[in-house]
Scaffold this active site. Structure first.
Site, PDB file in Angstrom:
ATOM      1  N   ASN A 115       0.552  -0.636   0.206  1.00  0.00           N
ATOM      2  CA  ASN A 115       0.091   0.473  -0.138  1.00  0.00           C
ATOM      3  C   ASN A 115       0.673   1.489  -0.152  1.00  0.00           C
ATOM      4  O   ASN A 115       0.757   2.248  -0.926  1.00  0.00           O
ATOM      5  CB  ASN A 115      -0.874   0.355   1.493  1.00  0.00           C
ATOM      6  CG  ASN A 115      -1.701  -0.821   1.639  1.00  0.00           C
ATOM      7  OD1 ASN A 115      -3.090  -1.416   0.007  1.00  0.00           O
ATOM      8  ND2 ASN A 115      -2.136  -1.629   2.021  1.00  0.00           N
ATOM      9  N   THR A 136       3.354  -7.927  -1.034  1.00  0.00           N
ATOM     10  CA  THR A 136       3.765  -8.320   0.550  1.00  0.00           C
ATOM     11  C   THR A 136       2.350  -9.641   0.637  1.00  0.00           C
ATOM     12  O   THR A 136       2.031  -9.965   0.593  1.00  0.00           O
ATOM     13  CB  THR A 136       2.341  -6.715   0.765  1.00  0.00           C
ATOM     14  OG1 THR A 136       2.076  -7.116   1.638  1.00  0.00           O
ATOM     15  CG2 THR A 136       0.528  -7.286   0.099  1.00  0.00           C
ATOM     16  N   ILE A 137       3.098  -9.801   1.514  1.00  0.00           N
ATOM     17  CA  ILE A 137       2.743 -11.390   2.357  1.00  0.00           C
ATOM     18  C   ILE A 137       1.378 -10.869   3.414  1.00  0.00           C
ATOM     19  O   ILE A 137       0.981 -11.589   3.466  1.00  0.00           O
ATOM     20  CB  ILE A 137       4.252 -11.452   3.320  1.00  0.00           C
ATOM     21  CG1 ILE A 137       4.172 -10.503   4.254  1.00  0.00           C
ATOM     22  CG2 ILE A 137       5.322 -12.052   2.473  1.00  0.00           C
ATOM     23  CD1 ILE A 137       5.160 -11.059   5.549  1.00  0.00           C
ATOM     24  N   ASP A 138       0.986  -9.259   3.350  1.00  0.00           N
ATOM     25  CA  ASP A 138       0.123  -8.770   4.534  1.00  0.00           C
ATOM     26  C   ASP A 138      -1.447  -9.484   3.302  1.00  0.00           C
ATOM     27  O   ASP A 138      -2.556  -9.916   4.287  1.00  0.00           O
ATOM     28  CB  ASP A 138       0.036  -7.711   4.596  1.00  0.00           C
ATOM     29  CG  ASP A 138       1.339  -7.939   5.295  1.00  0.00           C
ATOM     30  OD1 ASP A 138       1.305  -8.128   6.523  1.00  0.00           O
ATOM     31  OD2 ASP A 138       1.951  -6.473   6.359  1.00  0.00           O
ATOM     32  N   MET A 175       2.915 -13.165  11.377  1.00  0.00           N
ATOM     33  CA  MET A 175       3.425 -11.254  11.370  1.00  0.00           C
ATOM     34  C   MET A 175       1.750 -11.089  10.472  1.00  0.00           C
ATOM     35  O   MET A 175       0.974 -11.669   9.750  1.00  0.00           O
ATOM     36  CB  MET A 175       3.920 -11.301   9.651  1.00  0.00           C
ATOM     37  CG  MET A 175       4.900 -11.509  10.429  1.00  0.00           C
ATOM     38  SD  MET A 175       6.681 -10.824   9.059  1.00  0.00           S
ATOM     39  CE  MET A 175       7.304 -10.067   9.353  1.00  0.00           C
ATOM     40  N   GLY A 176       1.580  -9.502   9.464  1.00  0.00           N
ATOM     41  CA  GLY A 176      -0.030  -8.848   9.680  1.00  0.00           C
ATOM     42  C   GLY A 176      -0.237  -8.333  11.010  1.00  0.00           C
ATOM     43  O   GLY A 176      -0.370  -8.765  11.690  1.00  0.00           O
ATOM     44  N   ARG A 177       0.236  -7.258  10.415  1.00  0.00           N
ATOM     45  CA  ARG A 177      -0.112  -5.813  11.889  1.00  0.00           C
ATOM     46  C   ARG A 177      -1.890  -5.613  11.645  1.00  0.00           C
ATOM     47  O   ARG A 177      -2.581  -5.970  13.089  1.00  0.00           O
ATOM     48  CB  ARG A 177       0.786  -4.340  11.006  1.00  0.00           C
ATOM     49  CG  ARG A 177       0.104  -3.450  11.798  1.00  0.00           C
ATOM     50  CD  ARG A 177       0.794  -1.686  11.438  1.00  0.00           C
ATOM     51  NE  ARG A 177       1.985  -2.164  10.246  1.00  0.00           N
ATOM     52  CZ  ARG A 177       3.169  -1.820  10.051  1.00  0.00           C
ATOM     53  NH1 ARG A 177       3.516  -1.083  11.444  1.00  0.00           N
ATOM     54  NH2 ARG A 177       3.619  -2.256   9.409  1.00  0.00           N
ATOM     55  N   GLU A 195       0.470 -10.937  15.659  1.00  0.00           N
ATOM     56  CA  GLU A 195       0.880 -10.034  16.079  1.00  0.00           C
ATOM     57  C   GLU A 195       0.310  -8.724  16.763  1.00  0.00           C
ATOM     58  O   GLU A 195       0.951  -8.359  16.648  1.00  0.00           O
ATOM     59  CB  GLU A 195       2.219  -9.737  14.981  1.00  0.00           C
ATOM     60  CG  GLU A 195       2.051  -8.654  13.711  1.00  0.00           C
ATOM     61  CD  GLU A 195       3.341  -8.103  12.881  1.00  0.00           C
ATOM     62  OE1 GLU A 195       4.202  -8.513  13.453  1.00  0.00           O
ATOM     63  OE2 GLU A 195       3.447  -7.604  12.058  1.00  0.00           O
ATOM     64  N   ARG A 241       9.398 -14.446   6.223  1.00  0.00           N
ATOM     65  CA  ARG A 241       8.582 -14.234   4.911  1.00  0.00           C
ATOM     66  C   ARG A 241      10.095 -14.557   3.592  1.00  0.00           C
ATOM     67  O   ARG A 241       9.515 -14.653   2.542  1.00  0.00           O
ATOM     68  CB  ARG A 241       8.750 -12.840   4.678  1.00  0.00           C
ATOM     69  CG  ARG A 241       9.002 -11.556   4.303  1.00  0.00           C
ATOM     70  CD  ARG A 241       8.676  -9.805   4.590  1.00  0.00           C
ATOM     71  NE  ARG A 241       9.273  -9.542   4.695  1.00  0.00           N
ATOM     72  CZ  ARG A 241       9.555  -8.351   5.066  1.00  0.00           C
ATOM     73  NH1 ARG A 241       8.467  -7.592   5.161  1.00  0.00           N
ATOM     74  NH2 ARG A 241      10.855  -7.635   4.387  1.00  0.00           N
TER      75      ARG A 241
END
Lengths: 380, 380
Positions: free
Chosen positions: B95, B123-125, B168-170, B225, B281
């Site tokens: 993004n 992005t891995i997200d 992971m992942g905000r 996370e 990742r």
């Protein structure tokens, strides 16, 4: 570990070969607790071909425990062996398990019950005495070394300058040391390696990190979960009231998040931390072929010797040649390994206590079983 | 990610094919900061065959940054493009990177400088809008799903009853959700899954853990996370004064050690925590073949369209059929993705907010690129 079941398969298949078909071969569910609870798994009654699958499965197919035997437990265990006519007893594990096997063996002898007992070494910590290495170590070492290469590729390209990777190992630094195998070029990760054999002050740690950061602008650190400060206090986050397992070992770990916070607080630098933990131990993608082969071999050796009448020993591994990497097996008395702990020798720790000596490569490289995956980089 | 370089290789190789040999093809070292610092890497000047290696290397071969452009930076960037006669501009990222590409594209147009700009998603997200998925996601999802299978094998056999794996992942739970692919049997790990789209009170969390523990005696938990409590406060350990990156995103993570401590303190149960972090990742051992192929394909598509005269778009991915899994590419305006964030849709979160709906499997399974490794278990 990722190869413990190979050892179990080795011993079990040997038992199938050498015992007559009317004899039972049992697994105790959850190790010694399975014996004490009389929860046995019929290993002859498993589906055909299952051992091909069990041999390569991570985790302990029979289950495990963390039980320190009392004298009463030992007497009870011997009585149950007698009750079920258990004549051969194999125990796969590390120092504590060898202690359990030793106690059982001695108690059986003292009570005049004839039972042959063998220990089979298994621990990613690599800290059993008398053996060149412990099955499980090579595969976990391979995971950590490869993860360090991969992580280094990512951190090299990231604006986060500091990254700590926490490595398993309460008292012994063998696994943390193995991350040195990731290095080839002078600036390759890891740039600092801390093993629990060396006590580490927070001041020394911060000074080390700052020195590398000032020199090259990024720092990747391998650090053992068992690190203690100069007073012998754990550097990890406090764990609260659940602090010890059945053997009284303190619960360690989360030293990397604690030190990442120290770096951020004191040096004002962003610091990540990664902690693969049990994923390192269980990853079948990173099994060292050498490790698996030796794991099965040492299990078979223990069974061969037991069925030939030997008892009260742990099967140990001797390095015969390298290259080609070749091992042989030999028995060592259980009492010589039961309460010993083989730490990383001081000769493998580099001066300054923040790195591993190059000589360690010769010991560890054959155990990880072949080339690690290395990657191309653009020239600039 | 483990496949970002495949996208770069796709775009670069397309440029080599389509531009005449006298034109330069440059990489900006460290993303937009490389442009602002005029640190360019000559991509035509690399050794023969290097792209075969770069394509499969994890991490960003050109480096990366976390720089939020000011208006002054944007003007400076356009001026530098003009100075160096940069006519085609590709930016690979998530993004924030699409925001950067969008600002640069609009500023160039406004100042009358003719430069064609394309964004390439990475992005891995998996949280970019308008595209079926983001390259990088499938491989990281594969890592987490496989790690969950492996970890489950180990924890099942261990006397430590509780284990948390931090993912992971905000803000977006796509990766955490992917751990559901590890399950086949009803008692397979993970038993609880928490995504950041759902706020989680400590009381609800403890009640969930206790319920599963009372029922089956062991609990494996996948947790993002980025988890926040019902007030929107992070559930992770505090990070101290270094708390935000260049985009003002707070530094997250270490939610698993925080919640492991909560479990130990409140429920009196031993709780481990594992956090593969960037290792997930960067792991080239777990690359999804589908993910790598699409990563390269989307990079090539972006370049084809740019050299055909299109500009101001991000190359997006459409799922055409499944099975067989087949995608096509199409352009979406940069401004439609620049400041959007695609969270996990509510339909994929199971009732109760502590699990992922079975319907998610259909979305995610093709992206991880083939069967995960499953293991035999003894019958008892």
């Amino acid at each position: 570990t990722a190869v413990i079941n190979a050892s179990v398969a080795g011993a079990v298949l040997e038992a199938f070969d050498r015992l007559d078909a009317s004899s039972q071969v049992w697994g105790a569910k959850g190790g010694i607790t399975g014996l004490l609870n009389e929860t046995f798994i019929g290993l002859r009654q498993q589906p055909n071909g299952i051992w091909d699958g069990i041999r390569v499965a991570p985790g302990a197919a029979l289950g495990s425990c963390r039980k320190k035997l009392t004298e009463e437990d030992v007497a009870c265990a011997v009585a149950l062996c007698r009750k079920h006519d258990i004549r051969y007893f194999f125990y796969v594990g590390g120092n504590d398990s060898m202690d359990t096997a030793n106690m059982l063996s001695k108690a059986a002898q003292a009570s005049g019950y004839e039972m042959l007992v063998a220990g089979v070494p298994k621990t990613i910590d690599n800290d059993l005495a008398e053996t060149d290495f412990c099955p499980g170590y090579g595969s976990a070492a391979r995971f950590y070394a490869q993860a360090m290469i991969d992580l280094g590729m990512d951190i090299r390209s990231l604006p986060t300058p500091i990254c700590l990777m926490e490595v398993m190992g309460r008292n012994a630094g063998w696994l943390t040391a193995a991350t040195m195998l990731a290095r080839r070029a002078p600036d390759d990760a890891p740039h600092l390696i801390y093993v629990p054999e060396v006590r580490l002050s927070r001041e020394k740690f911060l000074a080390d990190v700052k020195e590398v950061y000032d020199r090259q602008g990024w720092v990747v650190i391998a650090i053992s979960e068992g690190m203690c400060d100069e007073k012998g206090e754990s550097l990890s986050l406090p764990t609260g009231k659940v602090a010890a397992d059945g053997f009284g070992h303190r619960m360690v770990g989360d030293v990397a998040p604690a030190l990442a916070r120290l770096i951020m607080g004191e040096l004002g630098l962003r610091a990540r931390n990664e902690k693969p933990g049990l994923i390192a131990r269980a990853s079948s993608h990173h099994v060292s072929p050498v490790d698996r082969e030796v794991a099965e071999g040492v299990g078979r050796f223990a069974a061969q010797r037991v069925f030939a009448g030997e008892t009260d020993f742990m099967a140990a591994i001797r390095r015969e040649s390298d290259p080609p990497f070749r091992v042989s097996y030999f028995p060592v008395p259980l009492e010589k390994v039961a309460n010993a702990e083989r730490l990383l020798p001081a000769e493998y720790v580099a001066d300054g206590g923040n790195d591993i000596a190059e000589s360690f490569r010769e010991y560890a490289e054959p155990l990880v079983g072949g080339e690690l995956r290395r990657y191309a980089r653009l020239r600039w």
